[in-house]
Design an enzyme around this catalytic site. Structure first.
Site, PDB file in Angstrom:
ATOM      1  N   ASP A   1       0.851  -1.191   0.000  1.00  0.00           N
ATOM      2  CA  ASP A   1       0.000   0.000   0.000  1.00  0.00           C
ATOM      3  C   ASP A   1       0.882   1.235   0.000  1.00  0.00           C
ATOM      4  O   ASP A   1       2.047   1.192   0.413  1.00  0.00           O
ATOM      5  CB  ASP A   1      -0.945   0.000   1.199  1.00  0.00           C
ATOM      6  CG  ASP A   1      -0.219   0.200   2.524  1.00  0.00           C
ATOM      7  OD1 ASP A   1       0.725  -0.575   2.786  1.00  0.00           O
ATOM      8  OD2 ASP A   1      -0.580   1.109   3.294  1.00  0.00           O
ATOM      9  N   GLU A  17      -0.110  -0.512   5.873  1.00  0.00           N
ATOM     10  CA  GLU A  17       0.912   0.079   6.735  1.00  0.00           C
ATOM     11  C   GLU A  17       0.786   1.595   6.788  1.00  0.00           C
ATOM     12  O   GLU A  17       0.925   2.208   7.849  1.00  0.00           O
ATOM     13  CB  GLU A  17       2.299  -0.322   6.234  1.00  0.00           C
ATOM     14  CG  GLU A  17       3.432   0.009   7.207  1.00  0.00           C
ATOM     15  CD  GLU A  17       3.950   1.428   7.091  1.00  0.00           C
ATOM     16  OE1 GLU A  17       4.592   1.904   8.049  1.00  0.00           O
ATOM     17  OE2 GLU A  17       3.711   2.079   6.045  1.00  0.00           O
TER      18      GLU A  17
END
Length: 454
Positions: free
Chosen positions: A92, A156
């Site tokens: 991500d 994250e």
């Protein structure tokens, strides 16, 4: 870089690495599905899973984590009795922010002036590719000498704790002798660095309300309490006159005794405008690695274009607080919330909602794994010794893994050196750093396996 078989293999794989990073960067895998389609994150996760299968990983799975995202897991069995190493990265990315500020499209990997530009190129899709390069180089030179577990996280950047909670619920899944986190960076391009500390973080959403609805500023302004003005007062209270973080009850005097960061170098790296002062006191290293730092991430209020002459009934802000090792993130959240409530003026109604949290981390740099990494980096970066530095950012998973597996050694390396400008427009990665760190990781895995069997 001195010639060696691992280095030669990685060099030959760099064109493929660029192609793969181009594919990965093209996914708009921002785990904020109000702005970006969830399908983009799912496609990126599937890409990682397919890459692991192609490398012979077993048990490859998309793990549905409690925050609604997916993490990708796989296991590559090593020789009998070999140690287990967990390799971590995340797929991500941060939003591109102001796309007009990008010189090239943020989701198209573009080579310019010897660097590869694109959102996630360094943080941390490049980390995924770095791990793959190291493993492929080992396979081309006798095989991977350890059992490898691979985990690529999907949230994250959001700090929502999905993988941490999944790991806590499945404590055997990520168990390893050593963990290599591929999500930090060298202090400088060409200076091999492991990150020995991480600041933790807490993030809160603050909402201030004063009126049942907006009012005409000419008819009511001067007596009607302005929620936006109240919010500005609150946010200003979080910093001292010199810009230091000033949360009531929070220690702000710690010092950093390791590698130092010159002010001139920092100004250049941070692109501070001429004549603008740095904030805070102490050394730069004190301020960014050893002390808390508060940042206003965003404010919900009327934009200048289209604004009406109104007293605002409500306003919101998102506030991030980074906390150094030695400070408990839960306690820091309590202090931040109490400070905000205490400093809200005029009896305005304020609510503070926690939206993210992660504990700080400190590594044991005396462990055998660190010695093996130092030797590997000495080969990958001829003439340089491995350095230890802190990092102002947070990787909440580190503390979860340290708590679950207290005997495991945790190392942090990666591609996010200052020139990478992660989280900002025009993020980029140095292909030379990608190559050298992949070599270092490959050499480390080989050296670590040998040392473990001795």
């Amino acid at each position: 870089m001195s010639p060696n078989p691992i280095a030669e293999s990685v060099a030959s794989l760099m064109p493929e690495a660029k192609r793969e990073l181009t594919e990965l960067v093209a996914f708009r895998s921002v785990a904020d599905w109000e702005q970006f389609p969830k399908s983009e994150s799912q496609a990126a996760a599937n890409w990682v899973a397919d890459a692991l299968r192609a490398e012979g990983f077993e048990e490859v799975a998309l793990l549905d984590t409690p925050d609604g995202t997916q993490s990708v897991y796989g296991c590559l069995p090593g020789p009998a009795g070999a140690p287990t190493v967990l390799l971590y990265a995340h797929y991500d990315v941060q939003p591109p922010l102001d796309e007009e500020a990008w010189l090239t499209p943020p989701f198209e990997l573009t080579e310019r002036d010897g660097r590869w530009y694109g959102r996630g190129a360094a943080d941390c899709k490049g980390g995924v590719v770095m791990h793959l390069l190291a493993l492929r180089a080992l396979k081309a030179n006798g095989g991977v000498p350890v059992t490898v577990k691979f985990i690529a996280e999907g949230s994250e950047e959001q700090g929502t704790g999905g993988l941490e909670r999944y790991a806590e619920a499945h404590p055997e899944l990520l168990r390893a002798d050593t963990v290599v986190i591929g999500d930090s960076g060298n202090f400088r391009v060409g200076l091999p660095t492991v990150t020995s500390t991480l600041r933790g973080m807490t993030m809160v959403r603050v909402e201030v309300r004063t009126l049942a609805g907006n009012l005409h500023s000419g008819q009511f302004g001067g007596a009607a309490p302005d929620a936006l003005a109240a919010l500005v007062r609150v946010l200003d209270s979080l910093r001292a006159e010199d810009g230091s973080t000033a949360v009531d009850g929070l220690d702000t005097d710690a010092v950093w005794d390791g590698l130092q960061y010159g002010e001139d170098d920092f100004r250049e790296d941070a692109k501070v405008l001429e004549g603008v002062e740095l904030t805070g006191s102490g050394t730069v290293a004190d301020r960014i690695w050893a002390r808390p730092a508060v940042t206003v991430i965003g404010i919900d209020c009327p934009p200048v274009v289209g604004a009406t002459p109104s007293v605002q009934a409500g306003a919101r802000a998102l506030v991030s607080l980074r906390v150094p090792p030695g400070t408990d993130a839960v306690k820091a959240t309590e202090l931040l919330s109490a400070h905000i409530e205490r400093h809200t003026p005029w009896g305005a109604r304020v609510t503070v909602e926690q939206v993210g949290q992660g504990q700080p981390f400190r590594a044991d740099t005396t462990s055998p794994a660190y010695a093996a990494m130092a030797r590997a980096m000495g080969v990958a970066y001829p003439g340089e010794e491995m350095q230890y530095a802190g990092q102002g950012g947070s990787i909440p998973l580190c503390n979860t893994l340290a708590a679950l597996y207290p005997e495991a050694e945790i190392l942090l390396i990666g591609l996010s050196e200052p020139e990478a400008q992660i989280h900002a427009p025009n993020e980029s990665v140095s292909p030379e750093e990608l190559e050298r760190l992949a070599v270092a990781e490959g050499l480390f895995l080989r050296d670590y396996a040998t040392a473990a069997s001795a």
